[in-house]
Design an enzyme around this catalytic site. Structure first.
Site, PDB file in Angstrom:
ATOM      1  N   ASN A  64     -21.309  -0.248  38.832  1.00 32.35           N
ATOM      2  CA  ASN A  64     -22.505   0.526  38.488  1.00 32.35           C
ATOM      3  C   ASN A  64     -23.646  -0.414  38.096  1.00 32.35           C
ATOM      4  O   ASN A  64     -23.403  -1.529  37.636  1.00 32.35           O
ATOM      5  CB  ASN A  64     -22.190   1.467  37.304  1.00 32.35           C
ATOM      6  N   ALA A  65     -24.866   0.084  38.256  1.00 31.04           N
ATOM      7  CA  ALA A  65     -26.031  -0.740  37.921  1.00 31.04           C
ATOM      8  C   ALA A  65     -26.164  -0.943  36.413  1.00 31.04           C
ATOM      9  O   ALA A  65     -26.833  -1.876  35.975  1.00 31.04           O
ATOM     10  CB  ALA A  65     -27.295  -0.084  38.479  1.00 31.04           C
TER      11      ALA A  65
ATOM     12  N   CYS B 220     -20.164  37.271  53.235  1.00 31.70           N
ATOM     13  CA  CYS B 220     -18.941  36.586  53.659  1.00 31.70           C
ATOM     14  C   CYS B 220     -18.314  37.318  54.844  1.00 31.70           C
ATOM     15  O   CYS B 220     -18.189  38.544  54.835  1.00 31.70           O
ATOM     16  CB  CYS B 220     -17.955  36.554  52.482  1.00 31.70           C
TER      17      CYS B 220
ATOM     18  N   SER C  83     -23.191   8.124  36.346  1.00 26.25           N
ATOM     19  CA  SER C  83     -23.498   7.949  34.922  1.00 26.25           C
ATOM     20  C   SER C  83     -22.371   8.523  34.065  1.00 26.25           C
ATOM     21  O   SER C  83     -22.337   8.310  32.860  1.00 26.25           O
ATOM     22  CB  SER C  83     -24.824   8.645  34.577  1.00 26.25           C
TER      23      SER C  83
ATOM     24  N   GLN D 183     -19.218  13.376  43.779  1.00 24.15           N
ATOM     25  CA  GLN D 183     -20.124  14.389  43.225  1.00 24.15           C
ATOM     26  C   GLN D 183     -21.289  14.621  44.172  1.00 24.15           C
ATOM     27  O   GLN D 183     -22.108  15.493  43.950  1.00 24.15           O
ATOM     28  CB  GLN D 183     -20.691  13.901  41.888  1.00 24.15           C
TER      29      GLN D 183
ATOM     30  N   HIS E 113     -18.945  18.722  44.036  1.00 22.24           N
ATOM     31  CA  HIS E 113     -20.123  19.570  43.805  1.00 22.24           C
ATOM     32  C   HIS E 113     -20.652  20.179  45.100  1.00 22.24           C
ATOM     33  O   HIS E 113     -21.811  20.570  45.175  1.00 22.24           O
ATOM     34  CB  HIS E 113     -21.231  18.769  43.113  1.00 22.24           C
TER      35      HIS E 113
ATOM     36  N   ILE F 253     -23.615  15.493  47.394  1.00 24.66           N
ATOM     37  CA  ILE F 253     -23.697  16.667  48.264  1.00 24.66           C
ATOM     38  C   ILE F 253     -24.251  16.281  49.628  1.00 24.66           C
ATOM     39  O   ILE F 253     -24.493  17.126  50.465  1.00 24.66           O
ATOM     40  CB  ILE F 253     -24.607  17.729  47.603  1.00 24.66           C
ATOM     41  N   ASP F 254     -24.454  14.960  49.825  1.00 24.92           N
ATOM     42  CA  ASP F 254     -25.208  14.488  50.987  1.00 24.92           C
ATOM     43  C   ASP F 254     -24.381  14.259  52.250  1.00 24.92           C
ATOM     44  O   ASP F 254     -24.928  13.961  53.315  1.00 24.92           O
ATOM     45  CB  ASP F 254     -25.966  13.193  50.625  1.00 24.92           C
TER      46      ASP F 254
ATOM     47  N   CYS G  86     -18.334  31.293  49.829  1.00 25.57           N
ATOM     48  CA  CYS G  86     -18.238  32.613  49.205  1.00 25.57           C
ATOM     49  C   CYS G  86     -17.686  32.428  47.784  1.00 25.57           C
ATOM     50  O   CYS G  86     -16.542  31.994  47.624  1.00 25.57           O
ATOM     51  CB  CYS G  86     -17.310  33.520  50.015  1.00 25.57           C
TER      52      CYS G  86
END
Ligand code: CNA
Length: 279
Positions: free
Chosen positions: A243-244, A164, A206, A111, A129, A113-114, A137
């Site tokens: 997970n935390a 585009c 999450s 997920q 994401h 975007i980095d 486009c």
């Protein structure tokens, strides 16, 4: 052995025995790279719920007036997440890349975007994401690198929005905002991976943002549904969370077990144990 040692050992055995393992990741895998998550205890939305409400409008602003949307993006200050381009992968990203090199993990569905999975060396990454490094486009789905457009010049010449190069529709950043459909190529590929895998390693999410949060449920239902529609009993998919904190997947028993702690510590320990098992 402590509980956590036992769970790390169990995950290593499960990974070593899998034939098609995939990883699902969320913002929690990048917090040790200095990028805040949204919904953890120190998350951006947790601390600033108003910012979350405003974020619900972003995609509609693009649809209403793409030129104005771009003007605001190019003239307003930094994003909520800060300068993601400067962030570097942490040991958790490298651990997943190593599991892929070992032939165990077949893909990473993220997920985030980095772009940190690719920076760490993961090859088969589906950015559910989108990515901060790309434009997309919405009309024909094609993606471009930011470098392919001189956005500063388009702003100066009053020629926004960028269009585009294939179909000339207004294009937007690749990042998927609230209310925006998931691009169909990654949506389909991710669903296929969820159907195909026999192990899902879920890291730092999450698991409340849909439709991504549906993917573990798809893998889980595959098992529950086996025998109902198909005469052949499918092998159960092992679903592991790191997970935390517990998530709805933990509470609803979608995951088989939760290894609770920091990803940058736990994932490298799992990789080390898998290596021992393979010798
Ligand atoms: P989230 O809702 O913020 O949840 C993150 C989860 O990770 C929480 O349960 C945290 O407790 C947990 N967590 C945080 N740090 C760690 C750690 N070091 N080790 C283990 N667990 C940890 O994030 P989701 O990804 O579930 O939500 C989806 C949103 C967040 C997507 O739309 C992303 O684009 C968006 N996002 C992405 C980034 C990024 O690209 N790095 C950063 C912030 C938000």
């Amino acid at each position: 052995m402590s509980d956590i040692d036992e769970l790390i050992d169990r995950a290593a055995h499960d990974l070593a025995a899998s034939s098609y393992a995939i990883a699902l990741t969320g913002a929690g895998i990048s917090t040790d790279s200095g990028i805040r998550d949204f919904r953890g205890p120190d998350g951006i939305w947790t601390k600033n719920p108003e910012a979350e409400k405003r974020a619900y409008e972003t995609y509609f602003r693009f649809l209403r007036d793409p030129g104005q949307y771009w003007k605001e993006r190019l003239t307003m200050g930094t994003s909520l997440l800060g300068n993601l381009r400067e962030a570097q992968p942490n040991p958790a990203h490298y651990a997943l890349a190593e599991l892929e090199k070992m032939g165990i993990i077949k893909s990473v569905l993220t997920q985030n975007i980095d772009g940190l999975h690719e920076k760490a060396g993961s090859q088969r990454v589906f950015e559910y994401h989108g990515s901060i490094y790309k434009l997309r486009c919405p009309s024909c789905g094609i993606r471009f690198r930011y470098e392919e457009y001189d956005l500063g010049a388009l702003l100066a010449e009053g020629k926004l929005p960028p269009r585009c190069k294939e179909c000339s529709a207004p294009i937007k950043d690749d990042v998927v905002h609230f209310n925006e459909p998931i691009p169909s190529d990654v949506a389909h590929a991710s669903l296929e991976e969820a159907h195909r895998c026999d192990l899902m390693l879920i890291c730092g999410t999450s698991a409340v943002v849909y439709p991504f949060a549906e993917l573990p449920r798809v893998a889980r239902r595959k098992r529950a549904g086996a025998g109902l529609f198909s005469p052949k009993q499918e092998k159960a998919t092992v679903i592991i969370e790191v997970n935390a904190e517990p998530t709805p997947l933990t509470a609803e028993g979608i995951s088989d077990y939760l290894i609770q702690g920091r990803l940058a510590e736990i994932l490298p320990r799992i990789v080390a144990r898998v290596k021992e098992l393979r010798h």
